[in-house]
Design a protein around this motif. Structure first.
Motif, mmCIF file in Angstrom:
data_model
loop_
_atom_site.group_PDB
_atom_site.id
_atom_site.type_symbol
_atom_site.label_atom_id
_atom_site.label_comp_id
_atom_site.label_asym_id
_atom_site.label_seq_id
_atom_site.Cartn_x
_atom_site.Cartn_y
_atom_site.Cartn_z
ATOM 1 N N LEU A 1 -8.260 -2.494 -2.683
ATOM 2 C CA LEU A 1 -7.898 -3.557 -1.740
ATOM 3 C C LEU A 1 -8.893 -4.685 -1.951
ATOM 4 O O LEU A 1 -10.077 -4.537 -1.645
ATOM 5 C CB LEU A 1 -7.996 -3.070 -0.287
ATOM 6 N N THR B 1 -13.172 1.086 4.148
ATOM 7 C CA THR B 1 -12.422 1.712 3.046
ATOM 8 C C THR B 1 -13.150 2.976 2.585
ATOM 9 O O THR B 1 -14.336 3.163 2.847
ATOM 10 C CB THR B 1 -12.267 0.730 1.871
ATOM 11 N N THR C 1 -8.703 4.425 -0.442
ATOM 12 C CA THR C 1 -8.751 2.979 -0.651
ATOM 13 C C THR C 1 -10.125 2.616 -1.204
ATOM 14 O O THR C 1 -11.137 3.183 -0.795
ATOM 15 C CB THR C 1 -8.514 2.224 0.663
ATOM 16 N N ALA D 1 0.837 -1.208 0.000
ATOM 17 C CA ALA D 1 0.000 0.000 0.000
ATOM 18 C C ALA D 1 0.868 1.254 0.000
ATOM 19 O O ALA D 1 0.630 2.199 -0.759
ATOM 20 C CB ALA D 1 -0.933 -0.012 1.209
ATOM 21 N N THR E 1 -6.446 2.087 5.271
ATOM 22 C CA THR E 1 -7.214 3.301 4.965
ATOM 23 C C THR E 1 -6.817 4.459 5.886
ATOM 24 O O THR E 1 -6.732 5.605 5.456
ATOM 25 C CB THR E 1 -8.723 3.010 5.082
#
Ligand code: MHF
Ligand code: KIV
Ligand code: MG
Length: 288
Positions: free
Chosen positions: A204, A232, A223, A191, A216
């Motif tokens: 994701l 998210t 995200t 990430a 997040t």
């Protein structure tokens, strides 16, 4: 070009939000970044043709993904693996033509960016120039960071995609990713790598809800979850799954909002019975 008011942190054209905002100005990656600052959640759906995309655009869906899930959901393949860049370009061009407001993101298919940054730039450039997409998406975290960096430096916004990456199905299967401490640390590294490389957002896929929530919180880019729990910044579903058109099994993270397979099947049978029984066409459907 609409001016953005930094003080209000809102588009100044009267639109208040990514979803529910007004106007037909194309949404940009800048609008997406501001939504995270406002703490606003937003929806994303896939589409593979102009007609379907126009329905979603008119409903206010701010971001439409021309997913390589077209492979199994639109083109009749078993997986996303066989999808070609020619196919993605053709489908992406149709979705762009069918929409006015949504940001259109084109998925780079398997084999169109794995060779390296130069191949990725050549492929992404085709989707931007031929199809007119506003951004591209590619799979992989640390392993794809050089591709992401060159595309972003070249002026092409990139959405990253980590966790379950279906183009690697033959290596990883369709299994939950990021379970256990070591796998969770790898997902966090992935990430951060895509954020550092300049991605404007990151999908994701199929990761534990708690881990998706942590990613997040840690990232400043949004995200987009699919099977990643409620925390998210955005949620994406494959449109044929959420409207009940997919044939066969759908992943368990899908919520079915309609049963179009039943609706369409019933309507088609009614037409067929009319034809066989003489119920169609009637006088009002005839010319003289
Ligand atoms: N119709 C469709 N929907 C999707 O969401 C989708 C596609 N196709 N094709 C591309 C990828 C592949 N995806 C998939 C495919 C299978 C599972 C799956 O079988 N998941 C299991 C859970 C596995 C586990 O628990 O480890 C499930 O039961 O949902 C998940 C995502 C998501 N994407
Ligand atoms: C499931 C989404 C994120 C995708 O990559 C696709 O539809 O191809
Ligand atoms: Mg995809």
């Amino acid at each position: 070009m609409t001016q953005l008011s930094a003080a209000q942190n809102k588009p100044s054209d009267g639109s208040k939000a990514l979803y529910g905002g007004k106007g037909t100005r194309r949404i940009t990656v800048r609008d997406i970044a501001l939504a995270k600052e406002r703490g606003e959640k937003w929806p994303m759906l896939t589409a593979y043709d102009a007609m379907t995309a126009s329905v979603f655009d008119e409903a206010g869906i701010p971001v439409i993904l021309v997913g390589d899930s077209a492979g199994n959901c639109h083109l009749g393949y078993d997986t996303t693996v066989p999808v070609t860049l020619d196919e993605m370009s053709m489908l992406s061009a149709a979705v762009v033509r069918g929409t006015q407001r949504a940001l259109i993101v084109g998925d780079l298919p398997f084999g169109s960016y794995q060779e390296g940054p130069v191949q990725a730039l050549r492929s992404a450039t085709r989707l931007v120039k031929e199809a007119g997409v506003g951004a591209v998406k590619l799979e992989g975290g640390e392993r794809s960071h050089e591709q992401i960096r060159l595309l972003v430096e070249s002026g092409i916004p990139v959405m990253a995609h980590i966790g379950l990456t279906p183009q690697s199905v033959h290596a990883m299967g369709y299994r939950v990713q990021g379970r256990g401490e070591e796998a969770a640390q790898q997902l966090l590294r992935d990430a951060k790598a895509v954020q550092d490389a300049g991605a404007f957002a990151v999908v994701l896929e199929l990761v534990p809800a708690e881990l998706a929530a942590e990613v997040t919180r840690v990232l400043h880019i949004p995200t987009v979850g699919i099977g990643a729990g409620p925390e998210t910044d955005a949620q994406v579903l494959v449109w044929t799954d959420m409207l009940g058109l997919t044939s066969g099994r759908v992943p368990k993270f899908v919520k079915k909002y309609a049963d179009l397979r039943e609706v369409m099947g019933d309507a088609v049978k009614a037409f067929a019975e009319d034809v066989v029984g003489g119920g169609f066409p009637r006088e009002e459907h005839s010319v003289h």
